[in-house]
Design an enzyme around this catalytic site. Structure first.
Site, PDB file in Angstrom:
ATOM      1  N   SER A 127      78.686  67.657  90.560  1.00 32.97           N
ATOM      2  CA  SER A 127      80.017  67.943  91.099  1.00 32.97           C
ATOM      3  C   SER A 127      80.150  69.454  91.260  1.00 32.97           C
ATOM      4  O   SER A 127      79.519  70.223  90.534  1.00 32.97           O
ATOM      5  CB  SER A 127      81.060  67.441  90.108  1.00 32.97           C
ATOM      6  OG  SER A 127      82.299  68.063  90.342  1.00 32.97           O
ATOM      7  N   SER A 128      81.011  69.864  92.193  1.00 28.06           N
ATOM      8  CA  SER A 128      81.185  71.308  92.411  1.00 28.06           C
ATOM      9  C   SER A 128      81.859  71.997  91.225  1.00 28.06           C
ATOM     10  O   SER A 128      81.875  73.223  91.152  1.00 28.06           O
ATOM     11  CB  SER A 128      81.974  71.562  93.696  1.00 28.06           C
ATOM     12  OG  SER A 128      83.238  70.954  93.633  1.00 28.06           O
ATOM     13  N   CYS A 129      82.400  71.219  90.282  1.00 29.45           N
ATOM     14  CA  CYS A 129      83.051  71.851  89.131  1.00 29.45           C
ATOM     15  C   CYS A 129      82.044  72.349  88.092  1.00 29.45           C
ATOM     16  O   CYS A 129      82.436  72.887  87.060  1.00 29.45           O
ATOM     17  CB  CYS A 129      84.074  70.929  88.487  1.00 29.45           C
ATOM     18  SG  CYS A 129      83.316  69.591  87.586  1.00 29.45           S
TER      19      CYS A 129
ATOM     20  N   TYR B  47      83.386  67.594  81.354  1.00 29.11           N
ATOM     21  CA  TYR B  47      82.723  66.914  82.473  1.00 29.11           C
ATOM     22  C   TYR B  47      81.643  67.818  83.076  1.00 29.11           C
ATOM     23  O   TYR B  47      80.512  67.384  83.326  1.00 29.11           O
ATOM     24  CB  TYR B  47      83.779  66.567  83.528  1.00 29.11           C
ATOM     25  CG  TYR B  47      83.263  65.914  84.773  1.00 29.11           C
ATOM     26  CD1 TYR B  47      82.901  64.572  84.770  1.00 29.11           C
ATOM     27  CD2 TYR B  47      83.158  66.621  85.963  1.00 29.11           C
ATOM     28  CE1 TYR B  47      82.438  63.957  85.919  1.00 29.11           C
ATOM     29  CE2 TYR B  47      82.697  66.020  87.118  1.00 29.11           C
ATOM     30  CZ  TYR B  47      82.334  64.683  87.098  1.00 29.11           C
ATOM     31  OH  TYR B  47      81.883  64.085  88.244  1.00 29.11           O
TER      32      TYR B  47
ATOM     33  N   LYS C 182      77.543  67.270  83.388  1.00 26.10           N
ATOM     34  CA  LYS C 182      76.874  67.260  84.702  1.00 26.10           C
ATOM     35  C   LYS C 182      75.794  68.344  84.781  1.00 26.10           C
ATOM     36  O   LYS C 182      74.747  68.146  85.396  1.00 26.10           O
ATOM     37  CB  LYS C 182      77.901  67.429  85.827  1.00 26.10           C
ATOM     38  CG  LYS C 182      78.751  66.181  86.047  1.00 26.10           C
ATOM     39  CD  LYS C 182      77.896  65.065  86.590  1.00 26.10           C
ATOM     40  CE  LYS C 182      78.644  63.798  86.890  1.00 26.10           C
ATOM     41  NZ  LYS C 182      77.741  62.707  87.288  1.00 26.10           N
TER      42      LYS C 182
ATOM     43  N   HIS D 168      92.370  61.968  91.732  1.00 26.88           N
ATOM     44  CA  HIS D 168      92.286  63.303  92.333  1.00 26.88           C
ATOM     45  C   HIS D 168      93.460  63.505  93.289  1.00 26.88           C
ATOM     46  O   HIS D 168      94.179  62.564  93.617  1.00 26.88           O
ATOM     47  CB  HIS D 168      90.961  63.450  93.081  1.00 26.88           C
ATOM     48  CG  HIS D 168      89.771  63.490  92.184  1.00 26.88           C
ATOM     49  ND1 HIS D 168      88.947  62.414  91.994  1.00 26.88           N
ATOM     50  CD2 HIS D 168      89.276  64.477  91.395  1.00 26.88           C
ATOM     51  CE1 HIS D 168      88.001  62.729  91.133  1.00 26.88           C
ATOM     52  NE2 HIS D 168      88.173  63.965  90.751  1.00 26.88           N
TER      53      HIS D 168
HETATM   54  O1  GFB Z   1      91.923  66.780  92.699  1.00 24.56           O
HETATM   55  P1  GFB Z   1      92.319  67.383  91.401  1.00 24.56           P
HETATM   56  O2  GFB Z   1      92.895  66.506  90.376  1.00 24.56           O
HETATM   57  O3  GFB Z   1      91.083  68.069  90.720  1.00 24.56           O
HETATM   58  O4  GFB Z   1      93.386  68.550  91.674  1.00 24.56           O
HETATM   59  P2  GFB Z   1      90.291  69.452  90.653  1.00 24.56           P
HETATM   60  C1  GFB Z   1      93.210  69.537  92.659  1.00 24.56           C
HETATM   61  C2  GFB Z   1      94.463  70.372  92.789  1.00 24.56           C
HETATM   62  O5  GFB Z   1      95.519  69.571  93.358  1.00 24.56           O
HETATM   63  C3  GFB Z   1      95.024  70.911  91.466  1.00 24.56           C
HETATM   64  C4  GFB Z   1      96.710  69.724  92.620  1.00 24.56           C
HETATM   65  O6  GFB Z   1      95.478  72.231  91.651  1.00 24.56           O
HETATM   66  C5  GFB Z   1      96.206  69.959  91.191  1.00 24.56           C
HETATM   67  O7  GFB Z   1      97.210  70.539  90.384  1.00 24.56           O
HETATM   68  N1  GFB Z   1      97.555  68.537  92.794  1.00 24.56           N
HETATM   69  C6  GFB Z   1      98.753  68.517  93.456  1.00 24.56           C
HETATM   70  C7  GFB Z   1      97.346  67.299  92.309  1.00 24.56           C
HETATM   71  N2  GFB Z   1      99.325  67.308  93.368  1.00 24.56           N
HETATM   72  C8  GFB Z   1      98.460  66.525  92.671  1.00 24.56           C
HETATM   73  C9  GFB Z   1      98.512  65.161  92.273  1.00 24.56           C
HETATM   74  O8  GFB Z   1      99.472  64.423  92.519  1.00 24.56           O
HETATM   75  N3  GFB Z   1      97.441  64.685  91.581  1.00 24.56           N
HETATM   76  C10 GFB Z   1      96.349  65.487  91.290  1.00 24.56           C
HETATM   77  N4  GFB Z   1      95.313  64.942  90.627  1.00 24.56           N
HETATM   78  N5  GFB Z   1      96.310  66.796  91.621  1.00 24.56           N
HETATM   79  C11 GFB Z   1      88.636  67.879  89.429  1.00 24.56           C
HETATM   80  C12 GFB Z   1      87.892  67.980  88.133  1.00 24.56           C
HETATM   81  O9  GFB Z   1      89.233  69.111  89.552  1.00 24.56           O
HETATM   82  O10 GFB Z   1      87.821  67.707  90.566  1.00 24.56           O
HETATM   83  C13 GFB Z   1      86.760  67.079  88.042  1.00 24.56           C
HETATM   84  O11 GFB Z   1      88.805  67.855  87.067  1.00 24.56           O
HETATM   85  C14 GFB Z   1      85.951  66.941  89.310  1.00 24.56           C
HETATM   86  O12 GFB Z   1      85.944  67.500  87.003  1.00 24.56           O
HETATM   87  C15 GFB Z   1      86.808  66.784  90.526  1.00 24.56           C
HETATM   88  O13 GFB Z   1      85.118  68.042  89.481  1.00 24.56           O
HETATM   89  C16 GFB Z   1      86.035  66.796  91.819  1.00 24.56           C
HETATM   90  O14 GFB Z   1      89.598  69.756  91.957  1.00 24.56           O
HETATM   91  O15 GFB Z   1      91.124  70.562  90.137  1.00 24.56           O
END
Ligand code: GFB
Length: 313
Positions: free
Chosen positions: A108-110, A137, A141, A180
């Protein structure tokens, strides 16, 4: 891979694994094996080892993982670390013991440092601190990709790894607590429109930037790498373009036809400020992303509307 090679897709019921199975079938691969989580728990070393002893797959797509969005990751670092570490260690070791010709590990890119230069080159791995919300995580990875590289180095295994950017598409997790951002916002706008909500909450400031790739593109890249790449360094898989969460939210709002207001909830975390992969290595091999964000989003929204009952757990 030959069309009749025995190919095991680990994680076939997940977003990425199911797209890989679809792609393999569409391309005419005739011996694709999968096994449900109920029948085989890949965190169980004995069970994973027995499965490989019995099936002896020639090629392995290691897409099995515990995944989740920012909130799920931050709330359960132990589970994300443990499950992903065990799955990777058990599958990679069993593939080695049973002489698998090739294994493709998906990271993953994280895995990259929180504040690394953009776009992110493969070589930035382990050059600085990780983002705290998904550190467990990411560490698991990183261990998986290093394990592939070490088994290649010490035992001569044909194991490779790739690091996809944030994926989305049909069959994604639409649970608002654990998903996500992209599936979460598709669901939020869908429900807000249907129920006449006056506002939709967007987590964080809206400033973070993310690169989104349709899962069919990622599966296509996976098959391409399996058939064309044989190196020890991991390969970034992305589109080369990112958007801010603010831009994404407005795009999804426009596509959904929702006319209410967006409210940014700053009590929720932003996470990494930007995650844009440098995909020049993959592009130079001859592979490029084909599905644009707007088209991919439209297709996923249509899928969600069609399957909302099942997916909206
Ligand atoms: O997609 P996301 O949960 O994961 O959140 P990450 C990306 C951004 O979207 C963050 C915002 O800045 C969130 O605060 N966001 C806005 C939201 N509204 C929402 C919402 O309703 N739900 C969610 N989930 N986010 C994950 C990692 O990071 O990405 C994993 O935790 C993995 O390890 C994955 O790498 C691909 O991109 O921040």
């Amino acid at each position: 891979m030959e069309k009749d090679s025995k190919i095991y897709v680990a994680g076939h019921s997940g977003l990425l694994g199911s797209a890989i199975v679809r792609k393999l079938e569409a391309e005419g691969y005739s011996d694709v094996i999968t096994v449900s989580h109920g029948e085989l728990d890949l965190t169980d070393q004995r069970a994973a080892s027995a499965f490989f002893d019995r099936e002896r797959p020639e090629y392995v797509f290691l897409a099995a993982a515990k995944v989740g969005g920012i909130q799920a990751n931050a709330a359960a670092p132990a589970s994300f670390f443990y499950e992903n570490l065990m799955i990777s260690a058990n599958v990679i070791h069993a593939a080695y013991k049973n002489g698998a010709k090739k294994l493709l590990f998906f990271g993953s890119s994280c895995i990259y440092p929180r504040d690394c230069p953009q776009p992110i080159k493969e070589e930035y791995l382990l050059s600085d601190y990780l983002e705290k919300t998904n550190e467990g995580y990411a560490l698991a990875k990183i261990a998986g990709l290093k394990m592939c590289a070490y088994y290649r180095e010490q035992f001569g295994c044909g194991f490779i790894s790739c690091m996809p950017t944030n994926l989305y598409g049909p069959g994604d997790n639409f649970n608002l607590e654990s998903s996500h951002v992209l599936p979460a916002l598709i669901r939020k706008f869908h429900e807000a429109k249907a129920r006449g909500h006056r506002t939709v909450a967007i987590w964080g400031s809206g400033r973070p930037r993310r690169e989104f790739m349709h899962v069919d593109d990622a599966a296509d890249a996976g098959l391409f790498l399996m058939n064309n790449y044989d190196g020890g360094e991991h390969v970034n898989v992305g589109t080369g373009r990112d958007v801010s969460i603010h831009e994404l939210a407005h795009m999804l709002q426009a596509e959904s036809g929702y006319e209410g207001a967006l409210v940014f909830d700053r009590s929720k975390p932003d996470g990494t400020p930007q995650k844009l992969l440098d995909v020049s290595k993959l592009n130079a091999m001859g592979w490029k992303s084909k599905i644009g964000l707007r088209d991919g989003v439209r297709q996923t929204m249509a899928w969600y509307a069609e399957n909302a009952g099942g997916a909206a757990r």
